[in-house]
Structures are given as C-alpha cells and as structure tokens.
Design a protein around this motif. Sequence first.
Motif, PDB file in Angstrom:
ATOM      1  N   GLN A  53       0.878  -1.390   0.054  1.00 54.63           N
ATOM      2  CA  GLN A  53      -0.024  -0.181  -0.069  1.00 54.63           C
ATOM      3  C   GLN A  53       0.870   1.290  -0.060  1.00 54.63           C
ATOM      4  OE1 GLN A  53      -2.787  -1.716   3.271  1.00 54.63           O
ATOM      5  NE2 GLN A  53      -4.082  -0.190   2.221  1.00 54.63           N
ATOM      6  N   HIS A  73      -8.065  -9.327   5.348  1.00 50.27           N
ATOM      7  CA  HIS A  73      -7.974  -8.347   4.702  1.00 50.27           C
ATOM      8  C   HIS A  73      -6.619  -7.858   4.296  1.00 50.27           C
ATOM      9  CE1 HIS A  73      -9.551  -3.990   3.462  1.00 50.27           C
ATOM     10  NE2 HIS A  73      -8.129  -3.988   3.602  1.00 50.27           N
ATOM     11  N   GLU A  74      -5.587  -7.920   5.063  1.00 53.54           N
ATOM     12  CA  GLU A  74      -4.181  -7.318   4.794  1.00 53.54           C
ATOM     13  C   GLU A  74      -3.495  -8.299   4.008  1.00 53.54           C
ATOM     14  OE1 GLU A  74      -3.484  -4.239   5.391  1.00 53.54           O
ATOM     15  OE2 GLU A  74      -5.166  -3.862   6.592  1.00 53.54           O
ATOM     16  N   CYS A  87     -10.794   0.481   3.523  1.00 54.62           N
ATOM     17  CA  CYS A  87      -9.256   0.198   3.195  1.00 54.62           C
ATOM     18  C   CYS A  87      -8.727   1.470   2.970  1.00 54.62           C
ATOM     19  CB  CYS A  87      -9.242  -0.560   1.935  1.00 54.62           C
ATOM     20  SG  CYS A  87      -7.714  -1.034   1.348  1.00 54.62           S
ATOM     21  N   LEU A  88      -7.555   1.754   3.465  1.00 51.40           N
ATOM     22  CA  LEU A  88      -6.857   3.005   3.116  1.00 51.40           C
ATOM     23  C   LEU A  88      -6.447   3.212   1.821  1.00 51.40           C
ATOM     24  CD1 LEU A  88      -4.304   3.079   6.195  1.00 51.40           C
ATOM     25  CD2 LEU A  88      -6.364   4.526   5.950  1.00 51.40           C
ATOM     26  N   HIS A 127      -4.038  -8.164   0.421  1.00 54.61           N
ATOM     27  CA  HIS A 127      -3.186  -7.056  -0.297  1.00 54.61           C
ATOM     28  C   HIS A 127      -1.886  -7.791  -0.930  1.00 54.61           C
ATOM     29  CE1 HIS A 127      -5.270  -3.276   0.403  1.00 54.61           C
ATOM     30  NE2 HIS A 127      -5.227  -3.514   1.701  1.00 54.61           N
TER      31      HIS A 127
HETATM   32 ZN    ZN Z   1      -6.830  -2.472   2.785  1.00 52.74          ZN
END
Ligand code: ZN
Length: 172
Positions: free
Chosen positions: A51, A136-137, A94-95, A140
């Motif tokens: 990210q 979730h992470e 999510c960022l 990514h």
């Molecule tokens: Zn996220």
Amino acid sequence: MAIKTILTEPNKALRQISKPVIQVGKSEQKLMDDMLETMYAANGIGLAAIQIGIPKRIIVMDLSKDENKKEPRYFVNPVIKNKNEINSTYEEGCLSVPDQFAEIDRPKECEVEYLDYNGKKSFLKAEGLLATCIQHEMDHLEGILFIDYLSKLKKSMIIKKLSKNKLRRIVV
Ligand code: ZN
C-alpha cells in the motif's frame, strides 16, 4: 520514521503479488516503523507494505482503541494455516479505497504463522475483528482488494467514483 504516501485504487501497483522476505533485518524493521507511522497518521488499523508501493510480504496492524496504549502488531511472511468454516461479516474499508465501505464475509477464525518484528517465528490464533483484519491485509499481499468480493457493478461504480475523486484532486 517517516510517513509515506498510501497508494489508492485504481493503481496497478496495488495488484502486484508481494514477495517473501528472506530475512528480517534493519531495512525491514525501518520499513515496518514507517508503515506503522503511516497507518497511524491515516487513522487506519492495518497496512500492507504494497500500500506504500513496496511489494514485500509485510503487514502492520494495531486494533487498540486507546490512543495512549498502542498495541502494534507486525506480520512478516504470514501464512494462514487453518480457517474456520463459519463466516462473520464486518463492514470493511481500506486506506487504499478511500471513503468506501462494504459488508464482507470472511472466516470467523484463522490461525496464522509468521515472523515477528525481530524475525522470530510466531503463531497466532485470531478471531473476530483481528481475524478479519489479518485476512484483509493478507489479501493485499496477493493483489486483492475488498471491493473484488463485490458484484461487478458495485465494484465498477466504486472505481469510477475513486477515479473521479483523483481527477478532481488534480484540477483543484
Ligand atoms: Zn486494505
């Protein structure tokens, strides 16, 4: 420590598959420090290295609610060893998908093997929000975003909205 720029969808970099870390050394620890600072500054509870544009299998998280009692967690090369068949539903954000939220089903419990901040092999049995956040992470790391679980229509609407926001930011 330094605050990094968080990549937002649509961005091809977010779709990369992150590479395993060979050894947790000083540069990986510095990366984890930066990731944590970036996550706190953005008011997030989890962040994957990709990210901020770095395709390494590293995640930081902090689910503590008390501002003064931080509980940072670090996961390097996390692998899910076991998943519960029962799902739970959380409204996820999510960022990298700013201001968008959707209800997502994921296994309620999972067991994760990983290396900690010092490179020590560790094991965690997670449930509830912690389990959801880890999954979730970890998505990514495979280039997956939570919007990928939505219908094609809903997903394309979100991406359109995000693209427009990006455009508007440039014009202003
Ligand atoms: Zn996220």
